[in-house]
Scaffold this active site. Structure first.
Site, PDB file in Angstrom:
ATOM      1  N   HIS A 128       0.832  -1.212   0.000  1.00 34.60           N
ATOM      2  CA  HIS A 128       0.000   0.000   0.000  1.00 34.60           C
ATOM      3  C   HIS A 128       0.862   1.255   0.000  1.00 34.60           C
ATOM      4  O   HIS A 128       1.905   1.320   0.652  1.00 34.60           O
ATOM      5  CB  HIS A 128      -1.001   0.007   1.159  1.00 34.60           C
ATOM      6  CG  HIS A 128      -0.419   0.106   2.535  1.00 34.60           C
ATOM      7  ND1 HIS A 128      -0.107   1.302   3.143  1.00 34.60           N
ATOM      8  CD2 HIS A 128      -0.127  -0.845   3.450  1.00 34.60           C
ATOM      9  CE1 HIS A 128       0.340   1.093   4.362  1.00 34.60           C
ATOM     10  NE2 HIS A 128       0.357  -0.207   4.584  1.00 34.60           N
ATOM     11  N   ASP A 142       5.880   1.980   7.153  1.00 37.54           N
ATOM     12  CA  ASP A 142       4.535   1.458   6.888  1.00 37.54           C
ATOM     13  C   ASP A 142       3.899   2.184   5.719  1.00 37.54           C
ATOM     14  O   ASP A 142       3.184   3.163   5.909  1.00 37.54           O
ATOM     15  CB  ASP A 142       3.687   1.616   8.152  1.00 37.54           C
ATOM     16  CG  ASP A 142       2.312   1.019   8.027  1.00 37.54           C
ATOM     17  OD1 ASP A 142       2.109   0.177   7.148  1.00 37.54           O
ATOM     18  OD2 ASP A 142       1.429   1.410   8.814  1.00 37.54           O
ATOM     19  N   GLU A 168       4.816  -5.792   4.317  1.00 37.35           N
ATOM     20  CA  GLU A 168       4.581  -4.933   5.474  1.00 37.35           C
ATOM     21  C   GLU A 168       5.796  -5.016   6.406  1.00 37.35           C
ATOM     22  O   GLU A 168       6.596  -5.953   6.325  1.00 37.35           O
ATOM     23  CB  GLU A 168       3.327  -5.399   6.224  1.00 37.35           C
ATOM     24  CG  GLU A 168       2.019  -5.126   5.514  1.00 37.35           C
ATOM     25  CD  GLU A 168       1.461  -3.737   5.797  1.00 37.35           C
ATOM     26  OE1 GLU A 168       2.201  -2.893   6.335  1.00 37.35           O
ATOM     27  OE2 GLU A 168       0.280  -3.509   5.462  1.00 37.35           O
ATOM     28  N   ASP A 197      -0.621   4.339   0.666  1.00 36.36           N
ATOM     29  CA  ASP A 197      -1.207   5.349   1.555  1.00 36.36           C
ATOM     30  C   ASP A 197      -0.571   5.280   2.930  1.00 36.36           C
ATOM     31  O   ASP A 197      -0.067   4.240   3.365  1.00 36.36           O
ATOM     32  CB  ASP A 197      -2.724   5.190   1.646  1.00 36.36           C
ATOM     33  CG  ASP A 197      -3.164   3.857   2.212  1.00 36.36           C
ATOM     34  OD1 ASP A 197      -2.642   2.823   1.759  1.00 36.36           O
ATOM     35  OD2 ASP A 197      -4.036   3.828   3.110  1.00 36.36           O
ATOM     36  N   GLU A 231      -4.977   1.574   4.871  1.00 34.17           N
ATOM     37  CA  GLU A 231      -4.998   1.990   6.265  1.00 34.17           C
ATOM     38  C   GLU A 231      -6.411   2.078   6.842  1.00 34.17           C
ATOM     39  O   GLU A 231      -6.595   1.956   8.054  1.00 34.17           O
ATOM     40  CB  GLU A 231      -4.298   3.346   6.433  1.00 34.17           C
ATOM     41  CG  GLU A 231      -2.798   3.319   6.180  1.00 34.17           C
ATOM     42  CD  GLU A 231      -2.016   2.615   7.278  1.00 34.17           C
ATOM     43  OE1 GLU A 231      -2.647   2.160   8.248  1.00 34.17           O
ATOM     44  OE2 GLU A 231      -0.783   2.533   7.167  1.00 34.17           O
TER      45      GLU A 231
END
Length: 428
Positions: free
Chosen positions: A108, A142, A200, A110, A177
């Site tokens: 991800h 993250d 992650e 974001d 998120e």
């Protein structure tokens, strides 16, 4: 003489280090908070970068209305009127019986807000500051470090021209998120794979399972009165107190006998309030309090069972209070709804990743489950894709001030993912 593609690809990872470190710093400098225009800008930049790396790129606008009406929609919290998906494909030549399996790397783009800048040692939370050992800024850990490591691995594969039998897919997703919009959208678009790694932050450990997390809202109603006559009113703030005690007891109860994969955490399935709003005037007894929080979902637990447990605890607290008995607390489930997820027991993906980690680092990878929700549950549950987490950075720095990721761990992740791609997708 047979070409040693493994050595070629790993050499290419090393050669790409300066460019990839710079690319990571640049990516962090884009403040791609969930639901903002910068999130979409980062996706567009990633699409262009993957195309420049030699990948076939699918960059599409997510059909938000269609996705939101889907019964399996995972929910969102940040307001948004648009969303974008990006998948880069390094194509192989075959599939099925001739060994052409597909590997998906899903990350991800974001990030969460940086919080109070005064809590950061570095003045700009989006500085992308580089030191000799790490890169700093919101999203470094993250999970832009992991996303960049995945791009680094696929870029090395593309640059060497290794003739793969199967496809390597790199997905950059929005909205992880607050629920998992981007990964849900790519699955509904039809993208699939035989196995998947989500890089992650695991500090290079192996995470084959994640607990869930359900967002909830409580509404507690009181009775307004002038503060000078406060006993004529009922403070909604004071009525939160017995509810808090009930939630604390519920958290303790739900953590008895937690799965051993979560033993490293003080609390396997946290229950917490993150937002509390009450009152509109200092000298008025507040007649409404709204509190928002998250409820941890146990591994393999039906989210509906977890919801029922919280609702029962709140109802019991109300039954014991004369005011709340007549004005019960309202419970609403909204925002991101993360079920738990687990790598299927019959999959050997974890062992494969662990073996490549040992090859690259010379050390074993620890194995544990995350107490947080993630896209793993969508990939394994809705997509039927065996999935693990493996990536750079310490999860304790995620969502925290002074977020950073070690550059050495980003490179190790790139090497491990490149070796896994060679094994899964196989040189012809």
């Amino acid at each position: 003489m047979a070409i040693d593609w493994r050595s070629r690809v790993l050499d290419e990872v090393g050669a790409q280090r300066p460019a990839m470190v710079t690319a990571l710093a640049d990516l962090i400098r884009t403040p791609s908070q969930t639901g903002t225009a910068a999130e979409h800008e980062a996706q567009a930049a990633m699409a262009s970068a993957l195309a420049a790396d030699g990948l076939e790129v699918d960059h599409w606008e997510l059909p938000l209305a269609e996705l939101r009406s889907d019964p399996d929609f995972p929910g969102t919290e940040a307001p948004r009127t648009e969303g974008w998906g990006v998948v880069g494909r390094l194509p192989g030549s075959g599939s099925g019986s001739d060994g052409g399996r597909t590997l998906l790397l899903d990350g991800h783009i974001d990030v969460v807000p940086p919080g109070d800048p005064a809590t950061w040692t570095h003045p700009d939370p989006y500085s992308g500051e580089l030191t000799a050992t790490e890169v700093r800024g919101r999203g470094a850990c993250d999970m832009k470090g992991g996303l960049l490591a995945a791009r680094w691995a696929v870029r090395a594969l593309a640059a060497t021209g290794v003739p793969l039998a199967g496809d390597v897919l790199l997905a950059s997703v929005e909205g992880e998120e607050d629920g998992g919009l981007g990964t849900f959208g790519l699955l509904r678009r039809g993208w699939t794979a035989d196995v998947c790694v989500v890089p992650e932050p695991t500090a290079l450990d192996l995470v084959p399972a994640c607990a869930g997390a359900l967002t909830f809202r409580l509404r507690i109603r009181g009775r307004a009165a002038h503060a000078s006559r406060r006993t004529e009113g009922v403070s909604a703030i004071e009525k939160l107190v017995p509810v808090l005690a009930a939630l604390a007891a519920l958290e303790t109860e739900r953590n008895v006998g937690a799965d051993p994969l979560l033993d490293r955490w003080g609390i396997a399935y946290p229950l917490s309030l993150g937002v509390v709003r009450a009152g509109d005037w200092a000298s008025t007894v507040p007649d409404l309090l709204e509190a928002e929080g998250r409820l941890g979902v146990a591994l393999d637990e039906d989210p509906a069972v977890a919801q029922a447990a919280l609702e029962a605890a709140v109802a019991e607290a109300c039954a014991a209070d004369p005011w709340l008995r007549q004005h019960p607390v309202e419970v609403e489930w909204w925002g991101g709804q993360f079920a738990s997820g687990r790598l299927p027991s019959e999959s050997d993906l974890g062992e494969r990743v662990a073996a490549h980690h040992h090859e690259v680092t010379g050390a074993p990878a620890a194995t544990w489950a995350g107490p947080f929700g993630s896209d793993l549950r969508l990939l394994t549950g809705l997509g039927g894709i065996p999935t693990v987490h493996y990536g750079p950075g310490d999860v304790d720095l995620a969502h925290a001030p002074d977020e950073a990721v070690p550059l050495a761990e980003v490179e190790v992740t790139a090497r491990v993912l490149a070796l896994l791609a060679l094994e899964v997708c196989g040189p012809r």
